[in-house]
Design a protein around this motif. Structure first.
Motif, PDB file in Angstrom:
ATOM      1  N   LEU A   1       0.835  -1.200   0.000  1.00  0.00           N
ATOM      2  CA  LEU A   1       0.000   0.000   0.000  1.00  0.00           C
ATOM      3  C   LEU A   1       0.874   1.256   0.000  1.00  0.00           C
ATOM      4  N   ALA A   2       1.953   1.236   0.765  1.00  0.00           N
ATOM      5  CA  ALA A   2       2.860   2.392   0.788  1.00  0.00           C
ATOM      6  C   ALA A   2       3.501   2.597  -0.585  1.00  0.00           C
ATOM      7  N   ARG A   3       3.859   1.516  -1.251  1.00  0.00           N
ATOM      8  CA  ARG A   3       4.453   1.631  -2.591  1.00  0.00           C
ATOM      9  C   ARG A   3       3.423   2.137  -3.603  1.00  0.00           C
ATOM     10  N   ILE A   4       2.172   1.681  -3.465  1.00  0.00           N
ATOM     11  CA  ILE A   4       1.113   2.146  -4.371  1.00  0.00           C
ATOM     12  C   ILE A   4       0.882   3.642  -4.169  1.00  0.00           C
ATOM     13  N   ARG A   5       0.833   4.071  -2.912  1.00  0.00           N
ATOM     14  CA  ARG A   5       0.638   5.504  -2.634  1.00  0.00           C
ATOM     15  C   ARG A   5       1.794   6.334  -3.206  1.00  0.00           C
ATOM     16  N   ALA A   6       3.010   5.806  -3.125  1.00  0.00           N
ATOM     17  CA  ALA A   6       4.163   6.530  -3.678  1.00  0.00           C
ATOM     18  C   ALA A   6       4.051   6.661  -5.190  1.00  0.00           C
ATOM     19  N   VAL A   7       3.587   5.609  -5.854  1.00  0.00           N
ATOM     20  CA  VAL A   7       3.410   5.665  -7.311  1.00  0.00           C
ATOM     21  C   VAL A   7       2.322   6.670  -7.666  1.00  0.00           C
TER      22      VAL A   7
END
Length: 146
Positions: free
Chosen positions: A58-64
């Motif tokens: 989820l953190a990686r998706i938010r960063a993208v």
């Protein structure tokens, strides 16, 4: 029994010979041998572990999403950008996490045609039947033509 040595030649009997004499398969013997020393494991999810936990993904998706210049991105584009950056995960997992956290792209409303008619036809005389086989086309100058 297969580890015991024979009294005459001092060699182990062997698992295949023991199973043949006991008239059982080796898989049954291995299954019973595995169950004797431990409790049954609770059923878990099969397959390889994903790209970290759901919180990490989820953190990686938010960063993208934050790095994107667009207001809404679909899960397939996010999934492709994650793969390009080195995070390999399933597209369905990305979709599930995005849905659970309200990160999916906003949907465009479906454009509906105007309905100038409410569907009732009233005739001028009794026992008069109306019928139509109307098709519609769009012209560049006048708009819709029937």
């Amino acid at each position: 029994m297969s580890r015991r040595l024979s009294p005459s030649c001092r060699r182990p009997y062997g698992l295949a010979l023991v199973c043949r004499l006991w008239k059982t398969s080796r898989t049954t013997l291995y299954r019973h041998r595995a169950k004797a020393g431990q409790e049954p494991a609770p059923p878990g999810r099969r397959g390889p572990a994903g790209a970290g936990s759901d919180a990490d993904l989820l953190a990686r998706i938010r960063a993208v999403l934050e790095a994107s210049s667009f207001t809404g991105e679909g899960y397939r584009k996010i999934w492709a950008r994650l793969r390009f950056s080195g995070t390999r995960t399933a597209a369905r997992r990305v979709l599930r996490i995005m849905r659970e956290n309200g990160l999916t792209a906003p949907h465009r409303p479906v454009r509906r045609d105007a309905h100038p008619h409410d569907g009732t036809i009233v005739t001028a005389r009794v026992d008069e039947v109306w019928g139509t086989d109307m098709t519609q086309t769009v012209t560049t100058g006048e708009g819709r033509a029937y």
